[in-house]
Design a protein around this motif. Structure first.
Motif, PDB file in Angstrom:
ATOM      1  N   SER A 126       0.792  -1.166  -0.153  1.00 23.85           N
ATOM      2  CA  SER A 126      -0.035  -0.015   0.040  1.00 23.85           C
ATOM      3  C   SER A 126       0.902   1.294   0.042  1.00 23.85           C
ATOM      4  CB  SER A 126      -0.864   0.010   1.297  1.00 23.85           C
ATOM      5  OG  SER A 126      -1.772  -1.104   1.287  1.00 23.85           O
ATOM      6  N   LEU A 127       1.811   1.186   1.078  1.00 22.68           N
ATOM      7  CA  LEU A 127       2.542   2.583   1.201  1.00 22.68           C
ATOM      8  C   LEU A 127       3.568   2.755  -0.358  1.00 22.68           C
ATOM      9  CD1 LEU A 127       3.768   2.352   4.578  1.00 22.68           C
ATOM     10  CD2 LEU A 127       2.325   4.013   3.673  1.00 22.68           C
ATOM     11  N   THR A 128       3.887   1.514  -0.854  1.00 23.90           N
ATOM     12  CA  THR A 128       4.931   1.866  -2.049  1.00 23.90           C
ATOM     13  C   THR A 128       4.021   2.145  -3.200  1.00 23.90           C
ATOM     14  OG1 THR A 128       6.357  -0.225  -1.284  1.00 23.90           O
ATOM     15  CG2 THR A 128       6.472   0.418  -3.490  1.00 23.90           C
ATOM     16  N   ILE A 129       2.586   1.712  -3.401  1.00 24.30           N
ATOM     17  CA  ILE A 129       2.039   2.189  -4.356  1.00 24.30           C
ATOM     18  C   ILE A 129       1.724   3.771  -4.233  1.00 24.30           C
ATOM     19  CG2 ILE A 129      -0.256   2.201  -5.527  1.00 24.30           C
ATOM     20  CD1 ILE A 129      -0.408  -0.826  -4.920  1.00 24.30           C
ATOM     21  N   LEU A 130       1.393   4.023  -3.026  1.00 23.25           N
ATOM     22  CA  LEU A 130       1.064   5.484  -2.723  1.00 23.25           C
ATOM     23  C   LEU A 130       2.194   6.423  -3.171  1.00 23.25           C
ATOM     24  CD1 LEU A 130      -0.526   7.746  -1.402  1.00 23.25           C
ATOM     25  CD2 LEU A 130       0.484   7.190   0.600  1.00 23.25           C
ATOM     26  N   LEU A 131       3.448   5.889  -2.782  1.00 22.82           N
ATOM     27  CA  LEU A 131       4.678   6.818  -3.102  1.00 22.82           C
ATOM     28  C   LEU A 131       5.085   6.930  -4.620  1.00 22.82           C
ATOM     29  CD1 LEU A 131       6.844   5.370  -0.268  1.00 22.82           C
ATOM     30  CD2 LEU A 131       6.275   7.771  -0.373  1.00 22.82           C
TER      31      LEU A 131
END
Length: 326
Positions: A126-131
């Motif tokens: 989730s965090l990597t996609i957001l970044l």
């Protein structure tokens, strides 16, 4: 605390629309709290990152499948679907069509990582996609808007990156670092106490964000709201089954599918409102405002429908195992 947190998770489909209604009723009485939203998001991201290790981040970067699925759903399927439906329904009102395109062209929402954590998605994914999506947004969003509306816009890339740094990057680094330094103990002993607080903060964010649209909705109410609202609800919800079932078809794990689903289906509507106000006629802001009102409620309902039963079964299995161990 784990049981209390699980109870709150089951109540999110009720708490979320309650927050929307309170935001509309309170309006300016709470909209002044907008500066607090970034801090609340920072706390929510920090608590999510407490369950992530450096090893998790490394494994995520080796999963191109989840990123390709996100691109397919969020950047191809949903913008095209929004264009086709909006053109068919509002064929004589191009400004409304532009508003829907903008709504689907903006990057994924920070709150998607929070919803993913509620339904036990892969926090690192989730965090990597957001970044990655936010880094690409200054290029992708203007390109999508140009393709469908023939309108040129400019994004405050520096401002967006600054917000991302404050709401996501720094809290994520701190959370991962704390998890590493305590060898996972903080996630086992402290995180369960923080999660119920995080859900209360999420409802508060919904109240504050909705309150900012209250005056606009009330002052310009008309029969046009009916078709605009219905299409907004449909577009807010259709991304969930599309992205989830595509993820399952691609043989992603359940956790990865949860993360891809929320990342693909939720949009940074606050950014869309700024762009709509700066670059489009007033009517184009209407789909964006309705998006703010409906997105979180639809998200709560779709999350409960797609993932609620799975999480309930998991919770019962864990409780049963714990009782046997005791």
């Amino acid at each position: 605390m784990k049981r209390f947190n699980h109870t709150l998770e089951r109540l999110m489909p009720i708490l979320t629309p309650t927050g929307v209604i309170l935001g509309l009723l309170l309006g300016a009485h709470v909209s002044w709290m907008k500066p607090a939203v970034n801090w609340l998001f920072g706390f929510l991201t920090f608590t999510s990152a407490l369950s992530i290790s450096m090893g998790d981040v490394g494994k995520t970067l080796k999963k191109p499948k989840v990123f390709l699925l996100f691109i397919l759903c969020a950047i191809v399927i949903l913008p095209v679907l929004a264009f086709l439906l909006a053109t068919m329904i509002f064929h004589d009102q191009s400004d409304l069509v532009s508003g829907y395109i903008l709504l689907m062209a903006i990057p994924t929402a920070v709150v998607g990582t929070i919803w993913s954590s509620i339904y036990h998605g892969d926090a690192a994914v989730s965090l990597t996609i957001l970044l990655l999506d936010t880094v690409l947004a200054p290029f992708l969003t203007p390109a999508l808007v140009k393709i469908f509306t023939h309108t040129s816009i400019q994004i405050d890339a520096l401002g967006m990156m600054r917000s991302l740094l404050f709401m996501v990057v720094i809290p994520s680094i701190l959370g991962i670092a704390v998890n590493q330094l305590t060898r996972g103990k903080v996630n086992e002993n402290v995180t369960p106490c923080l999660k119920p607080i995080g859900k209360a903060f999420l409802v508060l964010v919904i109240i504050i964000n909705t309150s900012r649209s209250a005056d606009t909705l009330i002052s310009s109410a008309s029969l046009l709201y009916i078709p605009v609202g219905l299409l907004s609800i449909f577009l807010a919800g259709i991304g969930f089954p599309i992205s989830y079932y595509l993820s399952r078809f691609a043989k992603c794990t359940h956790e990865e599918a949860v993360s891809v689903t929320f990342a693909s289906s939720l949009r940074n509507i606050s950014a869309a409102l700024v762009l709509a106000t700066d670059y489009f006629p007033p009517l184009a802001t209407l789909p964006v405002v309705f998006g703010i009102v409906f997105q979180q409620t639809v998200c709560a309902l779709m999350g409960s429908w797609l993932f609620g039963k799975h999480d309930t079964i998991q919770m019962k299995e864990k409780e049963s195992a714990h009782e046997k161990h005791s």
